[in-house]
Scaffold this motif. Sequence first.
Motif, PDB file in Angstrom:
ATOM      1  N   PHE A  77       0.698  -0.999  -0.293  1.00 56.51           N
ATOM      2  CA  PHE A  77      -0.047   0.377   0.478  1.00 56.51           C
ATOM      3  C   PHE A  77       0.553   1.179   0.131  1.00 56.51           C
ATOM      4  N   LEU A  78       1.276   1.580  -1.241  1.00 54.75           N
ATOM      5  CA  LEU A  78       2.913   2.564  -1.266  1.00 54.75           C
ATOM      6  C   LEU A  78       2.050   3.310  -2.512  1.00 54.75           C
ATOM      7  N   PRO A  79       2.261   4.599  -2.987  1.00 57.29           N
ATOM      8  CA  PRO A  79       1.951   5.692  -3.804  1.00 57.29           C
ATOM      9  C   PRO A  79       1.909   5.188  -5.752  1.00 57.29           C
ATOM     10  N   GLU A  80       0.859   5.148  -5.786  1.00 53.91           N
ATOM     11  CA  GLU A  80       1.316   4.477  -7.736  1.00 53.91           C
ATOM     12  C   GLU A  80       2.301   4.973  -7.868  1.00 53.91           C
ATOM     13  N   PRO A  92      -5.459  -1.032  -5.485  1.00 56.47           N
ATOM     14  CA  PRO A  92      -5.506   0.768  -4.925  1.00 56.47           C
ATOM     15  C   PRO A  92      -4.147   1.114  -3.872  1.00 56.47           C
ATOM     16  N   ALA A  93      -3.824   2.352  -4.538  1.00 56.24           N
ATOM     17  CA  ALA A  93      -2.683   2.770  -3.699  1.00 56.24           C
ATOM     18  C   ALA A  93      -2.514   4.183  -3.080  1.00 56.24           C
ATOM     19  N   SER A  94      -1.575   4.061  -2.347  1.00 55.17           N
ATOM     20  CA  SER A  94      -2.177   5.189  -0.725  1.00 55.17           C
ATOM     21  C   SER A  94      -2.949   6.477  -0.977  1.00 55.17           C
ATOM     22  N   ASP A  95      -2.108   6.749  -2.428  1.00 50.28           N
ATOM     23  CA  ASP A  95      -2.721   8.192  -3.006  1.00 50.28           C
ATOM     24  C   ASP A  95      -3.727   7.945  -3.689  1.00 50.28           C
ATOM     25  N   VAL A 136      -6.129   2.479   4.106  1.00 54.66           N
ATOM     26  CA  VAL A 136      -5.801   0.632   3.589  1.00 54.66           C
ATOM     27  C   VAL A 136      -7.550  -0.456   3.902  1.00 54.66           C
ATOM     28  N   GLU A 137      -8.554   0.174   4.698  1.00 52.75           N
ATOM     29  CA  GLU A 137      -9.234  -1.269   4.566  1.00 52.75           C
ATOM     30  C   GLU A 137     -10.461  -0.642   3.642  1.00 52.75           C
ATOM     31  N   VAL A 151      -3.788  -5.701   5.938  1.00 57.63           N
ATOM     32  CA  VAL A 151      -2.649  -5.549   6.554  1.00 57.63           C
ATOM     33  C   VAL A 151      -1.937  -4.296   7.398  1.00 57.63           C
ATOM     34  N   ARG A 152      -2.210  -4.317   8.328  1.00 53.96           N
ATOM     35  CA  ARG A 152      -1.053  -3.096   8.684  1.00 53.96           C
ATOM     36  C   ARG A 152      -0.286  -4.387   9.912  1.00 53.96           C
TER      37      ARG A 152
END
Length: 260
Positions: free
Chosen positions: A77-80, A109-112, A119-120, A178-179
């Motif tokens: 879960f990082l930026p595109e 999906p990306a984090s940005d 993330v959920e 996931v965290r």
Amino acid sequence: MSTPQLVVHHDKELMAQAAAARLITKIVDAQASRGLASVVLTGGRNGNGLLAALAAAPARDAVDWSRLDLWWGDERFLPEGDPERNVTQAREALLDSVPVDPERVHAMPASDGPHGTDVEAAAVAYAEELARAAGPGNHGAVPPFDVLMLGVGPDTHVASLFPELPAVRETERTVVGVRGAPKPPPTRVTLTLPAIRAAREVWLLAAGEDKAQAAAIALSGAGEIQAPAAGARGRSRTLWLLDSAAASRLPRSLYPPASP
């Protein structure tokens, strides 16, 4: 669920080339019989090695890339565009060199993205995308994956299902956030075991001495909570693709190769 079968190759290069050839055949056969094929990709050195071998294979032109749906088993879960994202690595290894339909490349999906750092929410969105692609006769709320590939971690994790963590215990949802993953980055999106088990075929890739203990544990009857790779099974076939180093701690009784 199917009983695991093993194919052991001399080294990781041969394993990648043989797995790529096997995947081409599966895709072509699915497209010939149903018009479309659906494959779940995996990251890591073995997953990316397979994609690079596929890109270099002359037989790749037998695939109708416009009729292939590509999904992912998990994502960081990082930026595109982050170089650590599985989709970024897949584009570099293969996707940028073949005529895939962008609408059929289903990146997580990306984090940005539109869900920000939630993330959920990102996991829910991917589960909804899977459900929209599933038909009424499918097994669960996911499309009929022809092949779902997974790398096996040294700790027996597959996708981002790590031993003893909550995600591997999920029995209802198809995708979860996931965290606190023990492997960086700590925040990820992953398919769950119910989604994985809906695939027609599940292929587990393991190469290198650092994967030998994980393969031995997962194939020795360990429970899926302690060894998530043990719980990754396909409906019609479960195939372990290993090199000789990763297979070095397996009992010889497990060695007979799977049928082509």
